[in-house]
Design a protein around this motif. Structure first.
Motif: not given
Ligand SMILES: [Zn+2]
Length: 385
Positions: A271-283
Motif C-alpha cells: 500500500y503506497r510506500f509500505e509492504g508487509q509479508v508473512t507465512a501462514f503455515i497450517p499448524g
C-alpha cells in the motif's frame, strides 16, 4: 609401514558392521547413508537411503544427522569406503555407526529392490550450480525444487518478481491465477509484462516471460477468478501458495481453503510506500483470520483507482515472498510463520511484529476441524495490488 590391507583390518576392528540379511532389522530408526560417488549412485541406491558422497561426509553429516546418538548405517559399493567413513564419524562423536559389509553389491546380489535417483542433467548442473554448491540446497534440494508445485495468486505487482525468481530457481511447476489483461498502467511495477503485450491476458504474458527464462519450468495459466466453488480442486494440485491477491474476498477464501487442505501460504500486501509479508503455515503459527477475523466493510476499503503504490515496492516484497517459498519448499532456515515483516520504503526500514495464533480464531482456533471450515464468497471489493 602398514599396507592398505593391514590398515583396513585395523579400521574394521575399531568399527561395527552389519550385513544385508541383518539390515532390515538394524535400519529401524537409523539413517542409512550412501557414501558412493555420483556415477555409482545414479545406477541405483537402497530405498530410503540418503546420499552424501564420501568426500563431503564429514562436512555435511551434522546437517543431515544433528543428533550424534542417532543410529547411522553407511554403505558404499563393497564395504571398504563405508568402513573408513564409519571410523571418521566415530571420530566426530557419532556413537552408533555401522558399516554395511558387502555394500550395495551384496544388496543387489541378494535380489533386493533398489531405487533410481532423479539427477540433474549436464545443463541443469550448470544452470543450478550456484544453488547446488550451497550445502543447504545441494543437488537433493534442487531436485526437490524441480519437483515442487507453487500456485501464484495474481500475475501483478507481487506475482511478477516472485514468479520470476521461483522460475529462475527451478521450481518445476508454477500455476498462475489472474483474470486480468495487461494494461499500460501496470508496467510501472509489473515487470513480468511488456509494452508489446498490452491487452494480452496477464497469465499468458507471464508464461511467455517465465518460459523464456527457464525451460525446466512448466507454467500453467489459470485465467479465472477464485471462488468457493473452484478453489479446492485447484489448490489440491499444488504444494504451496504465494498470495499476491489484490482483493479481500480472495484473501479470506484462500486462507480458509488452504487451512482445509493444510497448504502453506506466503502472504503479502502493499500500500503506497509500505509492504508487509508473512507465512501462514497450517499448524505452525497463526492464520490470516487470527489477524483479521472478518473482512472490513466494503466502504472502508481504499478504492483501487485512488491508492497509488511506489513501483519498486512490490519488487522488494514479492522477492521476499519468493525467498520464503523456497525456504519452505526446501525445509531450511527460519520461516516468517508467526512473524509479520513490514517494510517502509520511504524510510528504508524493516520492522517485525510477532503474530500469535488466536485460540478463538474461526478457522484455526481450538476445536475447529479443517473439514468443517465453510468457504465463503464475500462481496467483491478492492485492496491494493
Ligand atoms: Zn487462525
Amino acid at each position: 609401514m602398514a599396507n592398505f590391507q593391514a590398515y583396513l583390518k585395523d579400521v574394521k576392528s575399531q568399527i561395527k558392521e552389519t550385513d544385508v540379511p541383518a539390515l532390515s532389522k538394524d535400519r529401524d530408526g537409523a539413517v542409512v547413508i550412501d557414501v558412493r560417488e555420483q556415477d555409482e549412485y545414479v545406477q541405483g541406491y537402497i530405498p530410503g537411503a540418503r546420499w552424501i558422497p564420501r568426500g563431503f561426509l564429514e562436512s555435511r553429516i551434522e546437517d543431515a544427522v544433528p543428533d550424534k546418538s542417532t543410529p547411522v548405517i553407511l554403505y558404499c559399493a563393497g564395504g571398504t569406503r563405508s568402513a573408513l567413513s564409519a571410523r571418521a564419524l566415530g571420530e566426530l562423536g557419532y556413537t552408533n555407526v555401522k558399516s554395511l559389509a558387502g555394500g550395495f553389491t551384496a544388496w543387489k546380489r541378494g535380489g533386493h529392490p533398489f531405487d533410481l535417483p532423479i539427477v540433474l542433467d549436464k545443463e541443469q548442473q550448470i544452470r543450478y550450480s550456484r544453488h547446488t554448491m550451497l550445502p543447504e540446497v545441494g543437488e537433493e534440494g534442487q531436485i526437490k525444487l524441480l519437483k515442487s508445485k507453487v500456485l501464484l495468486l495474481g500475475a501483478g505487482g507481487l506475482g511478477a518478481p516472485s514468479s520470476v525468481y521461483l522460475a529462475a530457481a527451478g521450481v518445476g511447476t508454477l500455476g498462475m491465477v489472474d483474470d486480468d489483461v495487461v494494461d499500460l498502467s501496470n508496467l510501472q511495477r509489473q515487470i513480468i509484462h511488456a509494452q508489446d503485450r498490452i491487452g494480452m491476458p496477464k497469465v499468458e504474458s507471464a508464461k511467455k516471460t517465465l518460459a523464456g527464462l527457464n525451460p525446466d519450468v512448466k507454467v500453467i495459466p489459470h485465467k479465472m477468478r477464485l471462488v468457493a466453488e473452484n478453489i479446492l480442486p485447484l489448490l489440491a494440485e499444488y504444494d504451496l501458495v504465494v498470495d499476491g491477491a489484490d482483493n479481500f474476498p480472495t484473501r479470506y477464501l484462500l486462507n480458509d481453503a488452504a487451512l482445509k487442505l493444510g497448504k502453506p501460504v506466503v502472504h503479502a500486501s502493499i500500500y503506497r510506500f509500505e509492504g508487509q509479508v508473512t507465512a501462514f503455515i497450517p499448524g505452525k503459527g497463526p492464520c490470516y483470520r487470527c489477524l483479521y477475523p472478518s473482512p472490513p466493510p466494503p466502504d472502508m476499503a481504499p478504492s483501487c483507482q485512488e491508492a497509488g503504490v511506489l513501483g519498486v515496492l512490490p519488487g522488494i516484497i514479492g522477492s521476499i515472498q519468493a525467498n520464503e517459498a523456497i525456504k519452505i519448499l526446501l525445509g531450511i532456515g527460519q520461516t516468517l510463520a508467526g512473524r509479520l515483516l513490514m517494510f517502509d520504503a520511504l524510510r528504508t526500514k524493516f520492522r517485525e511484529l510477532k503474530l500469535r495464533r488466536d485460540p478463538a480464531c474461526p478457522t484455526c482456533g481450538e476445536g475447529v476441524r479443517p473439514e468443517n471450515i465453510e468457504l465463503i464468497d464475500y462481496e467483491q471489493f478492492c485492496a491494493v495490488g
